[in-house]
Design a protein around this motif. Structure first.
Motif, PDB file in Angstrom:
ATOM      1  N   THR A  15      64.891  -2.630 -36.321  1.00  0.00           N
ATOM      2  CA  THR A  15      64.027  -1.489 -36.330  1.00  0.00           C
ATOM      3  C   THR A  15      62.664  -1.582 -35.689  1.00  0.00           C
ATOM      4  O   THR A  15      62.063  -2.869 -36.085  1.00  0.00           O
ATOM      5  N   ALA A  89      64.714  -4.366 -41.210  1.00  0.00           N
ATOM      6  CA  ALA A  89      63.815  -3.281 -41.258  1.00  0.00           C
ATOM      7  C   ALA A  89      62.294  -3.385 -41.035  1.00  0.00           C
ATOM      8  O   ALA A  89      61.448  -3.840 -41.941  1.00  0.00           O
ATOM      9  N   ASN A  90      61.869  -3.203 -39.891  1.00  0.00           N
ATOM     10  CA  ASN A  90      60.496  -3.600 -39.404  1.00  0.00           C
ATOM     11  C   ASN A  90      59.744  -2.413 -38.986  1.00  0.00           C
ATOM     12  O   ASN A  90      58.378  -2.497 -39.076  1.00  0.00           O
ATOM     13  N   GLY A  92      57.116   0.585 -38.730  1.00  0.00           N
ATOM     14  CA  GLY A  92      55.968   0.579 -39.505  1.00  0.00           C
ATOM     15  C   GLY A  92      54.782   1.271 -38.734  1.00  0.00           C
ATOM     16  O   GLY A  92      54.527   0.984 -37.608  1.00  0.00           O
ATOM     17  N   ASN A 114      56.957   3.965 -43.242  1.00  0.00           N
ATOM     18  CA  ASN A 114      57.085   2.705 -43.910  1.00  0.00           C
ATOM     19  C   ASN A 114      57.852   2.739 -44.913  1.00  0.00           C
ATOM     20  O   ASN A 114      58.813   1.574 -45.030  1.00  0.00           O
ATOM     21  N   SER A 118      62.207   2.820 -44.477  1.00  0.00           N
ATOM     22  CA  SER A 118      63.129   1.647 -44.888  1.00  0.00           C
ATOM     23  C   SER A 118      64.137   2.089 -45.713  1.00  0.00           C
ATOM     24  O   SER A 118      65.006   1.366 -45.720  1.00  0.00           O
ATOM     25  N   THR A 121      66.682   3.467 -43.645  1.00  0.00           N
ATOM     26  CA  THR A 121      67.384   2.399 -43.001  1.00  0.00           C
ATOM     27  C   THR A 121      68.388   1.658 -43.828  1.00  0.00           C
ATOM     28  O   THR A 121      69.677   1.292 -43.489  1.00  0.00           O
ATOM     29  N   ALA A 122      68.015   1.310 -45.236  1.00  0.00           N
ATOM     30  CA  ALA A 122      68.879   0.902 -46.062  1.00  0.00           C
ATOM     31  C   ALA A 122      70.032   1.837 -46.450  1.00  0.00           C
ATOM     32  O   ALA A 122      71.356   1.221 -46.166  1.00  0.00           O
ATOM     33  N   GLN A 138      63.564  -6.789 -45.302  1.00  0.00           N
ATOM     34  CA  GLN A 138      62.621  -5.837 -45.227  1.00  0.00           C
ATOM     35  C   GLN A 138      61.400  -6.374 -44.762  1.00  0.00           C
ATOM     36  O   GLN A 138      60.872  -7.434 -45.769  1.00  0.00           O
ATOM     37  N   LYS A 158      53.663  -0.848 -48.241  1.00  0.00           N
ATOM     38  CA  LYS A 158      54.010  -2.048 -47.975  1.00  0.00           C
ATOM     39  C   LYS A 158      54.529  -2.705 -49.647  1.00  0.00           C
ATOM     40  O   LYS A 158      55.412  -3.355 -49.892  1.00  0.00           O
ATOM     41  N   VAL A 161      57.663  -0.687 -50.409  1.00  0.00           N
ATOM     42  CA  VAL A 161      59.071  -1.421 -49.721  1.00  0.00           C
ATOM     43  C   VAL A 161      59.343  -2.863 -50.248  1.00  0.00           C
ATOM     44  O   VAL A 161      60.454  -3.074 -50.460  1.00  0.00           O
ATOM     45  N   ALA A 165      62.987  -3.349 -52.046  1.00  0.00           N
ATOM     46  CA  ALA A 165      64.041  -4.413 -51.847  1.00  0.00           C
ATOM     47  C   ALA A 165      64.199  -5.296 -52.887  1.00  0.00           C
ATOM     48  O   ALA A 165      65.629  -5.816 -53.010  1.00  0.00           O
TER      49      ALA A 165
END
Length: 297
Positions: A15, A89-90, A92, A114, A118, A121-122, A138, A158, A161, A165
């Motif tokens: 992503t 999962a990038n 942001g 962000n 994420s 996405t998961a 992640q 951040k 995330v 994770a």
């Protein structure tokens, strides 16, 4: 559940893949034989990156905060390739400046893209990763380890995330899925170059101690991320020195509160003078977020 194949046989979703870390990660993975599916909101840029990644690559225009659209995309990717082995999962965005000078919607958008992006996405891709016994990386940041004044939204997202994770890793381990966290310091991307255009943020960053005050080249950072993906590592450090920060990170909030407060006070006149220039978040793909466009990479 099948054994995860080598990179040369993997299907990898990235992503925020239109530019910067995401785009180069996709190209490096493709060079090692992976079939890559690029996700983002800049179709022309995504198309160009996909073309550089070879005939096995594809691209999908989707907002990472739209869980229904992202889930449909995950199914479409799995239908196309038959499996999904790894998800990076990038995606942001970032915004800088004092909290009270920031627009609440822009601040909240950083958290939405962000962190909640994420999570979405998961949620969307985990069913496929459970089937393949796959890996989710992640992308976090130095900002997950240490707070930074004038970057409250980015640091909060951040740190979020990273914690997400770590919690998810324990939830899905028994299903054969591995979860990693990728850490990057200041890396030469559109996002960092955009931050450096702000005179106050540039001055604050220059006062950070070495090696945190440097901007690092993109290619070596991505090569380290790709090596971590190949190992399915729980922690991946795009700059080697970040690993050494982990044991002492507990001391950083107090240190930054003492030192950073003095710097912010000294720069207060310039912050007031430039407050109106900090209007919109900037994405990892370099695209500014706007109410009309929605989430970016």
């Amino acid at each position: 559940m099948s054994t995860t194949p080598a990179l040369s046989a993997q299907v990898v979703v990235v992503t925020g893949a239109a530019r910067g870390v995401g785009a180069l990660t996709a190209r490096r993975l493709a060079q090692r034989g992976a079939k890559v599916a690029l996700v983002g909101l800049e179709p022309e840029e995504l198309k160009a990156v996909a073309a550089q990644c070879g005939a096995g690559a594809s691209y999908w225009e989707v907002d990472v905060t739209d869980v229904d659209a992202l889930t449909a995309t995950a199914r479409a990717i799995q239908d196309r390739y038959g499996r999904i082995d790894t998800v990076v999962a990038n995606a942001g965005i970032a915004i800088g400046g004092p909290l009270l000078d920031s627009d609440h919607r822009a601040f909240s958008r950083v958290i939405e893209v962000n962190l909640l992006g994420s999570v979405a996405t998961a949620r969307a891709f985990l069913p496929a990763l459970v089937e393949s016994g796959g890996y989710l990386l992640q992308i976090a940041s130095l900002a997950a380890m240490t707070p930074a004044p004038l970057m409250a939204a980015y640091c909060a997202s951040k740190a979020g995330v990273e914690s997400f994770a770590h919690a998810l890793r324990a939830e899905v381990a028994h299903q054969g899925v591995k979860v990693g966290v990728g850490y990057l310091s200041w890396t030469d991307t559109d996002m960092v170059r955009g931050a450096d255009q702000d005179v106050v943020l540039r001055q604050l960053r220059a006062r950070l101690p070495w090696p945190a005050n440097k901007t690092y080249p993109l290619a070596p950072a991505v090569d380290r991320l790709v090596a971590g993906i190949a190992r399915r590592s729980p922690h991946v450090y795009a700059q080697a020195w970040l690993r050494g920060l982990q044991p002492v990170r507990w001391a950083l909030p107090g240190l930054i509160a003492a030192v950073g407060s003095r710097d912010v006070a000294r720069l207060a006149p310039e912050l007031r003078a430039t407050a109106t220039t900090r209007l919109r978040p900037v994405g990892a793909g370099g695209e500014a977020d706007s109410a009309a466009r929605g989430a970016v990479e």
